[in-house]
Design an enzyme around this catalytic site. Structure first.
Site, PDB file in Angstrom:
ATOM      1  CD  GLU A 531      -2.705  -1.416   0.069  1.00 21.46           C
ATOM      2  OE1 GLU A 531      -2.778  -0.334  -0.826  1.00 21.46           O
ATOM      3  OE2 GLU A 531      -3.131  -2.423  -0.326  1.00 21.46           O
ATOM      4  CG  ASP A 595       1.780  -7.640  -5.581  1.00 22.43           C
ATOM      5  OD1 ASP A 595       1.476  -7.221  -4.711  1.00 22.43           O
ATOM      6  OD2 ASP A 595       1.259  -8.592  -6.491  1.00 22.43           O
TER       7      ASP A 595
END
Length: 697
Positions: A531, A595
């Site tokens: 995030e 990711d």
């Protein structure tokens, strides 16, 4: 119940040469020809699941198979699910059981002391569960449908506005959003919409599968009209009219990839500009009926779409509008209608999900209640599941990973000093929200009727849309959450420059109080890093520290960034989603970048944590796997998943996330930390050649 028009980046989104095609997942397990990474006689790390692993597989050849192989082999997808995962779905199922217990008690008058909106929670859930009353809902429905007649453009604007006020969105969507260029203010926004299928591509592609799905959809719409009482021949004409309108809207819609560019979605025209852009649609009549009569500040996300709305309003025969408006209303109300409607909806949905059974009524009602009254339902959920230590430990983890991002900035040779300084300002201003809001939402104005779930849904929808419209023209409420606390997810919200971790996800296997530090950093720490990195992916990087859409990059750093994300796009374009369907590297770009960055940051933060915490380091080292190996296995095991084929195909079209197989094997192949952890040879499948390795952050 309506999501923000600008979606936040949720968990469940150096220059290199051309990437080589990757194997189709899941590849067969390959017996390891090299020594196992740790002595088998030592205990497995707390938080890892030995039963899920296939230790006969070589982690350097197929790491997902090594970490999840036995789980994939032995796990059956529940009949009512399109997928099942050891992480998200298993945790969500546990959460639902807790929410069910709470709601069953509240609906019988046994609410926890001091619970806000207890009566509404009990009545909403109780009405939903009363299936006998659902069978008697058609008179109320048909009374509403009788109002949906449009003989001319003015009638159409009025009816569309009335439906929008009820959170039902034919033709387009309307709501509130932050001003992209002034993140302190809320303005109105109109956006493309009006489709019944998941994406515009379902209407436009001519391959056999797409044609078959359109035929199934048309049959479904026809069947719904038959259930409403129309003769089969009339119902077929109604369905054809619906498809005609939706196909025209699909042709005018932007693609999901195009919508990933924030600048393409910002056109602050105000109401007068919208009226000038599409003068043939009675906008004043529409806004009055939508409960937004005074709204002037307006972003028009895709102006050409509204030219098409204007054209349709002027040229479509009046007879076509009644079926289309009826379909939109009924489609939104199916959960509150007789069983025959729900059975028909499930029958069609199988084309998209592959599920074998419909979801049990209690599960549906828990989900609907969570959507409608999530912050009221969250309060007893928090009391049962989320301790103060969980919030404290997660905040410490977040802080450590933000520090890792700062340290990492100094190592990025491709970024110049001016851009690095701005990036540092932004990461230091990220707001961290953990667990639940500081201030709970007030549901006092929501109308709920214990005797009618249809009226209760209508009341919840109207409440939420009115809440959205009331924001327009006011300062942004930075305390608001876009997810309810029981949700198993996390997000980064660019205009707020915030990362949010609901209590729902802060549970095993993502966060386990008994697990080692490396396991928790691999699972939950990667979520945190993911995030944070969203603030600096191809979309998030375009917003500054205050949340404004502003170019703060120098041309040189901008060019270098684009080269690096092009590497990521090309890498994932070569991965297979299912059968002959490749991943869309452009659609999934932001999530793949997050990711990659999230895993790298979490690993660095884990090492820093262990260096400062001898006790945690000692606990982590007393295992058959090294701390770094625990980290990567913990990461992979939070993504062990199985998908039905139909659902995997749908997600390849609409989901900005890569499938779990590639969310594991994709990032690790780019990380030298992984190669070192498992002592992988340079020619191993999980090791991308240095010239092809993708690294952004």
């Amino acid at each position: 119940m309506k999501k923000a028009l600008l979606a936040a980046c949720c968990l469940v989104a150096s220059a290199c040469k051309t990437a080589e095609p990757a194997p189709t997942p899941p590849s067969p397990a390959t017996p390891s020809t090299q020594p196992q990474p740790a002595a088998e006689s030592r205990p497995l790390s707390p938080g890892l699941d030995l039963a899920s692993m296939n230790e006969q597989a070589n982690p350097c050849e197929d790491f997902y198979e090594f970490a999840c192989g036995n789980w994939v082999k032995t796990t059956e997808i529940p009949a009512d699910r399109p997928r099942w995962s050891r992480g998200f779905d298993a945790v969500a199922a546990r959460n639902e059981e807790i929410l069910r217990e709470i709601l069953e008690g509240v609906s019988k008058g046994k609410a926890p002391e001091g619970l806000a909106s207890a009566q509404k929670l009990g009545d909403f859930y109780g009405a939903c569960m009363d299936e006998a009353k659902l069978e008697a809902s058609l008179p109320v429905l048909k009374a509403e449908l009788a109002k949906l007649t449009a003989k001319n453009a003015k009638d159409l604007a009025r009816v569309v506005g009335t439906l929008h006020a009820q959170n039902v969105f034919p033709l387009f969507r309307m709501g509130a959003n932050t001003d992209f260029k002034d993140a302190s203010q809320m303005i109105g926004e109109v956006d493309q919409g009006g489709l019944g299928l998941p994406d515009r591509d379902y209407y436009l592609k001519d391959d056999e599968k797409s044609k078959a799905l359109r035929d199934a959809y048309t049959e479904h719409v026809k069947n719904i009209f038959v259930l409403l009482g129309e003769p089969a021949e009339t119902a077929a004409k109604s369905a054809a009219a619906v498809l005609e309108v939706e196909t025209a809207l699909a042709k005018a819609s932007m693609s999901r990839v195009e919508r990933r560019e924030p600048k393409s979605l910002y056109h602050r025209l105000e109401r007068k500009g919208l009226k000038a852009e599409a003068p043939g649609f009675p906008w004043d009549e529409y806004f009055k009926a939508a409960g937004a009569g005074s709204v002037q500040a307006l972003n028009v996300s895709h102006p050409p779409f509204f030219k098409e709305v204007e054209r349709l309003a002027k040229t479509m025969p009046a007879a076509a509008w009644t079926p289309y408006l009826t379909w939109n209303y009924v489609s939104s109300a199916v959960p509150a209608l007789p069983k025959a409607f729900q059975d028909e909806r499930f029958r069609f949905s199988q084309n998209l999900t592959g599920a074998k059974e419909d979801v049990a009524r209690w599960k549906k009602c828990v989900r609907f209640t969570n959507m409608a009254l999530g912050e009221a339902l969250a309060q007893p959920f928090i009391d049962r599941t989320f301790g103060a230590d969980g919030k404290t430990t997660t905040l410490q983890m977040v802080t450590e990973i933000e520090k890792a991002f700062e340290r990492n900035l100094d190592t990025l040779a491709w970024m110049d000093a001016a851009t690095r300084e701005q990036a540092l300002v932004k990461v230091r201003k990220i707001v961290n929200k953990i667990g639940y809001p500081d201030k709970w939402r007030d549901y006092g104005a929501m109308k709920v009727d214990r005797e009618s779930f249809l009226l209760s849904i209508m009341g919840a929808n109207a409440f939420e849309q009115a809440r959205q419209i009331a924001k327009i023209g006011k300062p942004v409420d930075k305390e608001e959450w876009l997810m309810s606390p029981p949700t198993v997810n996390a997000y980064y919200n660019p205009p707020f420059n915030e990362i949010v971790f609901p209590a729902g996800i802060l549970q095993p296997p993502f966060f386990d109080r008994e697990a080692t530090v490396p396991v928790n950093f691999g699972a939950m720490g990667m979520v945190v890093g993911h995030e944070i990195t969203h603030g600096f992916d191809d979309e998030g990087r375009q917003y500054d520290a205050e949340g404004n859409l502003r170019d703060w990059w120098t041309p040189a750093s901008d060019k270098a960034f684009r080269e690096r994300v092009a590497c990521v796009k090309e890498q994932y374009d070569n991965y297979t989603a299912i059968d002959d369907v490749k991943l869309n590297g452009a659609l999934t770009l932001g999530e793949n970048v997050a990711d990659l960055g999230g895993l790298k940051l979490a690993h660095a933060a884990m090492e820093a944590w262990l260096a400062k915490d001898p006790e945690a380091a000692k606990k982590a080292e007393g295992s058959r796997y090294t701390p770094s190996q625990q980290f990567f296995i913990g990461y992979a095991q939070s993504w062990c998943s199985k998908y039905r084929d139909a659902y995997a195909r749908q997600l390849a079209v609409v989901d900005p996330h890569s499938p779990p197989y590639w969310r594991v094997n994709g990032p690790v192949g780019n990380l030298s930390e992984f190669q070192k952890a498992f002592q992988c040879k340079v020619d191993a499948k999980m090791v991308r050649p240095a010239a092809q390795r993708c690294e952004v952050w």
